[in-house]
Design a protein around this motif. Structure first.
Motif, PDB file in Angstrom:
ATOM      1  N   ASP A   1       0.867  -1.091  -0.082  1.00 43.04           N
ATOM      2  CA  ASP A   1      -0.184  -0.068   0.040  1.00 43.04           C
ATOM      3  C   ASP A   1       0.645   1.174  -0.068  1.00 43.04           C
ATOM      4  OD1 ASP A   1      -2.425  -1.588   0.111  1.00 43.04           O
ATOM      5  OD2 ASP A   1      -1.757  -1.877   2.404  1.00 43.04           O
ATOM      6  N   ALA A   2       2.206   1.157  -0.123  1.00 45.06           N
ATOM      7  CA  ALA A   2       2.981   2.270   0.040  1.00 45.06           C
ATOM      8  C   ALA A   2       2.620   3.435  -1.069  1.00 45.06           C
ATOM      9  CB  ALA A   2       4.415   1.876  -0.174  1.00 45.06           C
ATOM     10  N   GLY A   3       2.403   2.954  -2.396  1.00 48.83           N
ATOM     11  CA  GLY A   3       2.103   4.031  -3.401  1.00 48.83           C
ATOM     12  C   GLY A   3       0.754   4.926  -3.065  1.00 48.83           C
ATOM     13  N   ASP A   4      -0.187   4.153  -2.351  1.00 52.57           N
ATOM     14  CA  ASP A   4      -1.417   4.619  -2.044  1.00 52.57           C
ATOM     15  C   ASP A   4      -1.324   5.866  -0.988  1.00 52.57           C
ATOM     16  OD1 ASP A   4      -3.022   3.156  -3.547  1.00 52.57           O
ATOM     17  OD2 ASP A   4      -3.288   1.657  -2.076  1.00 52.57           O
ATOM     18  N   PHE A   5      -0.269   5.538  -0.147  1.00 51.66           N
ATOM     19  CA  PHE A   5       0.213   6.418   1.042  1.00 51.66           C
ATOM     20  C   PHE A   5       0.673   7.602   0.302  1.00 51.66           C
ATOM     21  CE2 PHE A   5      -1.454   3.480   3.811  1.00 51.66           C
ATOM     22  CZ  PHE A   5      -1.885   3.943   4.876  1.00 51.66           C
ATOM     23  N   GLU A   6       1.739   7.294  -0.572  1.00 49.86           N
ATOM     24  CA  GLU A   6       2.314   8.275  -1.377  1.00 49.86           C
ATOM     25  C   GLU A   6       1.457   9.263  -1.759  1.00 49.86           C
ATOM     26  OE1 GLU A   6       5.564  10.849  -1.898  1.00 49.86           O
ATOM     27  OE2 GLU A   6       5.407   9.246  -0.498  1.00 49.86           O
ATOM     28  N   ARG A   7       0.580   8.886  -2.762  1.00 53.19           N
ATOM     29  CA  ARG A   7      -0.071   9.710  -3.355  1.00 53.19           C
ATOM     30  C   ARG A   7      -1.283  10.185  -2.319  1.00 53.19           C
ATOM     31  NH1 ARG A   7      -0.071   5.375  -6.634  1.00 53.19           N
ATOM     32  NH2 ARG A   7      -1.652   4.293  -5.631  1.00 53.19           N
ATOM     33  N   ALA A   8      -1.661  10.072  -1.317  1.00 45.05           N
ATOM     34  CA  ALA A   8      -2.258  10.567  -0.163  1.00 45.05           C
ATOM     35  C   ALA A   8      -1.557  11.905   0.477  1.00 45.05           C
ATOM     36  CB  ALA A   8      -2.881   9.690   1.068  1.00 45.05           C
ATOM     37  N   TRP A   9      -0.231  11.745   0.788  1.00 43.55           N
ATOM     38  CA  TRP A   9       0.562  12.466   1.009  1.00 43.55           C
ATOM     39  C   TRP A   9       0.791  13.598   0.141  1.00 43.55           C
ATOM     40  CZ3 TRP A   9      -0.364  11.272   5.625  1.00 43.55           C
ATOM     41  CH2 TRP A   9       0.144  10.037   6.368  1.00 43.55           C
ATOM     42  N   GLU A  10       0.878  13.495  -1.194  1.00 40.00           N
ATOM     43  CA  GLU A  10       0.846  14.388  -2.298  1.00 40.00           C
ATOM     44  C   GLU A  10      -0.404  15.323  -2.203  1.00 40.00           C
ATOM     45  OE1 GLU A  10       1.823  12.012  -5.546  1.00 40.00           O
ATOM     46  OE2 GLU A  10       4.001  11.943  -4.902  1.00 40.00           O
ATOM     47  N   ALA A  11      -1.291  14.547  -1.938  1.00 38.61           N
ATOM     48  CA  ALA A  11      -2.701  15.326  -1.966  1.00 38.61           C
ATOM     49  C   ALA A  11      -2.656  16.142  -0.600  1.00 38.61           C
ATOM     50  CB  ALA A  11      -3.919  14.291  -1.793  1.00 38.61           C
ATOM     51  N   ALA A  12      -2.177  15.755   0.332  1.00 36.92           N
ATOM     52  CA  ALA A  12      -2.148  16.638   1.607  1.00 36.92           C
ATOM     53  C   ALA A  12      -1.035  17.881   1.215  1.00 36.92           C
ATOM     54  CB  ALA A  12      -1.676  16.022   2.880  1.00 36.92           C
ATOM     55  N   ASP A  13      -0.036  17.729   0.564  1.00 38.13           N
ATOM     56  CA  ASP A  13       0.707  18.547   0.285  1.00 38.13           C
ATOM     57  C   ASP A  13       0.167  19.847  -0.676  1.00 38.13           C
ATOM     58  OD1 ASP A  13       2.768  17.560   1.644  1.00 38.13           O
ATOM     59  OD2 ASP A  13       3.891  16.755   0.041  1.00 38.13           O
ATOM     60  N   ARG A  14      -0.538  19.365  -1.714  1.00 37.47           N
ATOM     61  CA  ARG A  14      -1.259  20.239  -2.651  1.00 37.47           C
ATOM     62  C   ARG A  14      -2.614  20.914  -1.845  1.00 37.47           C
ATOM     63  NH1 ARG A  14      -1.058  15.574  -5.678  1.00 37.47           N
ATOM     64  NH2 ARG A  14      -3.349  15.205  -5.511  1.00 37.47           N
ATOM     65  N   ALA A  15      -2.929  20.471  -1.045  1.00 37.75           N
ATOM     66  CA  ALA A  15      -4.351  20.978  -0.275  1.00 37.75           C
ATOM     67  C   ALA A  15      -3.600  22.346   0.537  1.00 37.75           C
ATOM     68  CB  ALA A  15      -4.915  20.271   0.685  1.00 37.75           C
ATOM     69  N   GLY A  16      -2.340  22.141   1.102  1.00 34.03           N
ATOM     70  CA  GLY A  16      -1.587  22.888   1.951  1.00 34.03           C
ATOM     71  C   GLY A  16      -2.317  23.439   3.205  1.00 34.03           C
ATOM     72  N   MET A  17      -3.180  22.580   3.557  1.00 29.93           N
ATOM     73  CA  MET A  17      -3.867  22.918   4.998  1.00 29.93           C
ATOM     74  C   MET A  17      -2.655  23.046   6.210  1.00 29.93           C
ATOM     75  SD  MET A  17      -7.183  23.308   4.614  1.00 29.93           S
ATOM     76  CE  MET A  17      -7.034  24.201   2.834  1.00 29.93           C
ATOM     77  N   PRO A  18      -2.980  23.749   7.068  1.00 27.01           N
ATOM     78  CA  PRO A  18      -2.077  23.823   8.237  1.00 27.01           C
ATOM     79  C   PRO A  18      -1.613  22.527   8.855  1.00 27.01           C
ATOM     80  CG  PRO A  18      -3.674  25.443   8.511  1.00 27.01           C
ATOM     81  CD  PRO A  18      -4.080  24.599   7.233  1.00 27.01           C
ATOM     82  N   VAL A  19      -2.917  21.703   8.869  1.00 30.58           N
ATOM     83  CA  VAL A  19      -2.906  20.373   9.873  1.00 30.58           C
ATOM     84  C   VAL A  19      -3.438  19.418   8.859  1.00 30.58           C
ATOM     85  CG1 VAL A  19      -3.932  19.085  11.868  1.00 30.58           C
ATOM     86  CG2 VAL A  19      -3.384  21.756  11.998  1.00 30.58           C
ATOM     87  N   THR A  20      -2.882  18.176   8.987  1.00 30.93           N
ATOM     88  CA  THR A  20      -3.292  16.907   8.305  1.00 30.93           C
ATOM     89  C   THR A  20      -3.410  16.154   9.754  1.00 30.93           C
ATOM     90  OG1 THR A  20      -1.573  17.185   6.513  1.00 30.93           O
ATOM     91  CG2 THR A  20      -2.508  15.255   7.019  1.00 30.93           C
TER      92      THR A  20
END
Length: 119
Positions: free
Chosen positions: A30-49
């Motif tokens: 599942d490593a690839g799925d998590f990497e995509r999730a972290w990239e989505a979090a980075d793009r969102a740029g919210m102060p908290v994940t």
């Protein structure tokens, strides 16, 4: 091989939180799925994940590695990573045995809720 974990993402703009909810079994596949999730979090740029791990039934070192890397990424960008529980025994044990439990802020308060516990 196990069924892929259920990873869902949402943004709570009112609370300024990117929420990643993880359910099921999590392992190396599942490593690839998590990497995509972290990239989505980075793009969102919210102060908290907030990573909701309450529904995880199995986790191995891949999850630990993904969380430590995400914590590093967030700190480097001036953002906060929070683990949302209650943490299942598999996740708690992984953090305790690895000596990484103190690296993370853990809360049982769901993003967007107003009290303690689920919301």
């Amino acid at each position: 091989m196990h069924p892929a974990p259920d990873l869902s993402e949402r943004i709570d703009r009112r609370a300024q939180v990117f929420v990643l909810t993880v359910r099921g079994e999590v392992d190396y596949d599942d490593a690839g799925d998590f990497e995509r999730a972290w990239e989505a979090a980075d793009r969102a740029g919210m102060p908290v994940t907030a990573v909701d791990l309450a529904g995880v039934t199995f986790a191995d070192s891949m999850l630990l590695n993904a969380l430590v890397r995400a914590r590093h990424r967030h700190r480097a960008d001036g953002r906060t990573l929070v683990l949302v529980g209650p943490l299942p025994a598999a996740v708690s044990r992984l953090l305790e045995i690895s000596g990484t439990a103190e690296l993370f802020t853990v809360t049982d308060v769901r993003p967007g809720s107003t009290g303690t516990g689920g919301g």
